[in-house]
Design an enzyme around this catalytic site. Structure first.
Site, mmCIF file in Angstrom:
data_model
loop_
_atom_site.group_PDB
_atom_site.id
_atom_site.type_symbol
_atom_site.label_atom_id
_atom_site.label_comp_id
_atom_site.label_asym_id
_atom_site.label_seq_id
_atom_site.Cartn_x
_atom_site.Cartn_y
_atom_site.Cartn_z
ATOM 1 N N SER A 149 0.814 -1.208 0.000
ATOM 2 C CA SER A 149 0.000 0.000 0.000
ATOM 3 C C SER A 149 0.854 1.268 0.000
ATOM 4 C CB SER A 149 -0.969 -0.020 1.188
ATOM 5 O OG SER A 149 -1.885 -1.064 1.048
ATOM 6 N N LYS A 167 -0.457 -4.164 -3.524
ATOM 7 C CA LYS A 167 -1.757 -3.624 -3.080
ATOM 8 C C LYS A 167 -1.928 -2.233 -3.696
ATOM 9 C CE LYS A 167 -5.413 -2.782 -0.583
ATOM 10 N NZ LYS A 167 -5.560 -1.378 -0.918
#
Length: 517
Positions: A407, A432
């Site tokens: 992320s 991600k």
């Protein structure tokens, strides 16, 4: 962005509802650990030119505490007279311009049970937010308005709050996106503690291992109760106070571990090895835990030309609200101590607030560089750029990544790499590339919604792909001399970390090339 229907009341008398004046709690965009980003704004130190992620128009209002960009408010209007018994009418409006205004009407039964009635209100809030912002405008190829009606009808005869909430979760699961989810008020408080940086607990971070579904330790706070008890990264958490954890999420488990300082909690763990047995129970005291996500040290290193060099090693464990400030302070201190190069360690950093990630990127970058690109539900590419950025240091930089870097870690690594600021060393990252918003609902629960995807500045797709480093990291790649370039007085696990040794070698190359130029 603001929550919908933040202060309306579903009348349990099953009659029509009258429009009221509503309070509007804010939501922020986040990158929670491997499954969630936050939007960004211009602040006192860093300038950002933000093309916001959602299709809604940008507001100039700011989140009071977190400093997050908010989007124009959307409201449900409850309209009243003449509505058939057992039904209410819902009107969803976008107020930014008449051309964008939209209204729909949905009828559904209202429960006599106050408890279920409250969950119905939460259902409508969640449905409306997803209808306006979910990244897939087809809602996984289903009629989302019909889905609300079906779920409300299924919820109507229920008498248990838990059963009613399971209907909301079922509605969300029909979207086919595991990152769009709802969590309880207690779980949301745990999430906020993780991003705010304060807690009373045992100093342990846990995640769900994707392949097994088991709860595993991702890291321990240095010198915290868990670390002192010998709990390590990769250990599996089996029980908390004698209660098995099968099917329990990471937030729920974290809530069980937290508690008032001075109390204790007993955990059963299994070491992260192939051993079938060797379980052990540990009684851990709860303490006030200071959650600075930054730890650092100076590595003394002898360069190929025989000179001693200082390399600043900085490990960033999560992107909390204090991450950028803590890192800037650390880098300034190291600059004052004569550090000449840096290793930024993002290994096993599962993410956090994207605003923190973007602010950290600006510690290292100058100018008007693109930090990340977002792609909204309509396929529009929206870049987020700096404005007149001024790096704290221009010293050579290597960033360490691995399969646990996810992320916001991938956003930061991509920003530094694609803008030519850093070399990446390690292993392919997690992959991600989805952006979530999180909104606190009227009952204190929180709704996470995937609202966009992101691409690196060079337009590399990250989702389910990850970032491949410039240099893979493995011990057999080391061709360093036996007399090692490290200062023999340094006694640290960093000495035997092959990735750090390779990073130092890459820094030597950068410095040599810099001198030659």
């Amino acid at each position: 962005m603001e929550a919908l229907c933040s202060n309306f009341y579903l009348n349990p008398s099953n009659t029509s509802l009258i429009s009221k004046s509503f309070q509007k709690p804010t939501s922020k965009l986040i990158f929670p650990s491997r499954f969630s980003c936050s939007s960004c704004e211009k602040n006192s130190k860093f300038g950002l030119k933000v093309a916001h992620v959602l299709h809604a128009r940008k507001s100039d209002r700011q989140h009071k505490n977190g400093g997050f960009t908010e989007l124009k408010e959307h409201l449900f209007r409850w309209v009243g007279s003449g509505v058939v018994s057992f039904a209410v009418a819902v009107s969803l409006c976008c107020y930014d311009s008449p051309a964008l205004a939209e209204s729909i009407t949905v009828a559904f039964p209202v429960s006599h049970s106050r408890e279920i009635n409250t969950v119905q209100r939460t259902l409508v809030e969640a449905w409306g937010l997803i209808r306006e912002t979910f990244v897939d405008p087809t809602f996984n190829h289903q009629d989302w308005d019909l889905k609300l009606q079906q779920t409300m009808v299924e919820m109507f005869p229920l008498r248990s709050e838990d059963a009613a909430y399971s209907k909301i979760k079922g509605m969300l699961s029909s979207l086919g996106d595991p990152f769009t989810r709802i969590i309880s008020p207690k779980e949301y408080q745990s999430f906020r503690i993780g991003t705010d940086g304060n807690l009373q607990g045992v100093g342990i971070f846990i995640n769900i291992e994707p392949k097994t579904g088991h709860l595993v330790v991702s890291s321990c706070v240095e010198n915290g109760p868990a670390a002192r008890a010998g709990i390590h990264e990769g250990d599996e958490l089996v029980e908390i106070n004698g209660e098995g954890l099968e099917g329990i999420g990471s937030e729920a488990a974290a809530q069980k571990l937290r508690g008032r300082a001075g109390t204790t909690v007993t955990v059963k763990i299994h070491p992260g090895t192939d051993s079938e047995t060797n379980f052990r129970e540990v009684n851990l005291p709860r303490e006030v835990i200071q959650l600075s996500p930054v730890s650092s040290t100076i590595i003394l290193h002898r360069t190929p030309d025989g000179h001693m060099s200082k390399t600043g090693y900085v490990k960033l464990s999560a992107f909390s609200q204090t991450a950028a400030m803590d890192m800037e302070n650390t880098i300034c201190e190291m600059e004052n101590q004569g550090v000449q190069s840096y290793i930024l360690d993002l290994r096993n950093n599962p993410g956090g607030l994207v605003k923190a990630g973007l602010d950290v990127a600006q510690i290292w970058l100058d100018g008007d560089e693109t930090l990340v690109n977002t792609v909204d539900r309509n396929g529009n590419l929206l870049p987020i750029n700096m404005i007149n950025g001024h790096a704290v240091t221009h010293d050579p930089l290597v960033v360490l990544v691995n399969e646990g870097s996810a992320s916001a870690s991938e956003i930061l690594a991509g920003a530094l790499h694609d803008n030519g600021r850093a070399i990446l060393v390690g292993h392919r990252t997690f992959g991600k590339g989805k952006i979530q918003s999180v909104t606190e609902l009227h009952d204190g629960s929180a709704l996470f919604i995937t609202v966009a995807k992101y691409l690196s500045p060079a337009l590399h797709d990250i989702d389910q792909v990850g970032i491949t480093p410039d240099v893979q990291c493995s011990p057999d790649m080391l061709n360093l001399s036996k007399d090692s370039s490290r200062d023999k007085n340094v006694n640290s696990p960093l000495e035997t970390d092959s990735c750090i040794m390779i990073a130092e070698h890459e820094l030597d190359i950068q410095e040599t090339e810099g001198s030659a130029s």
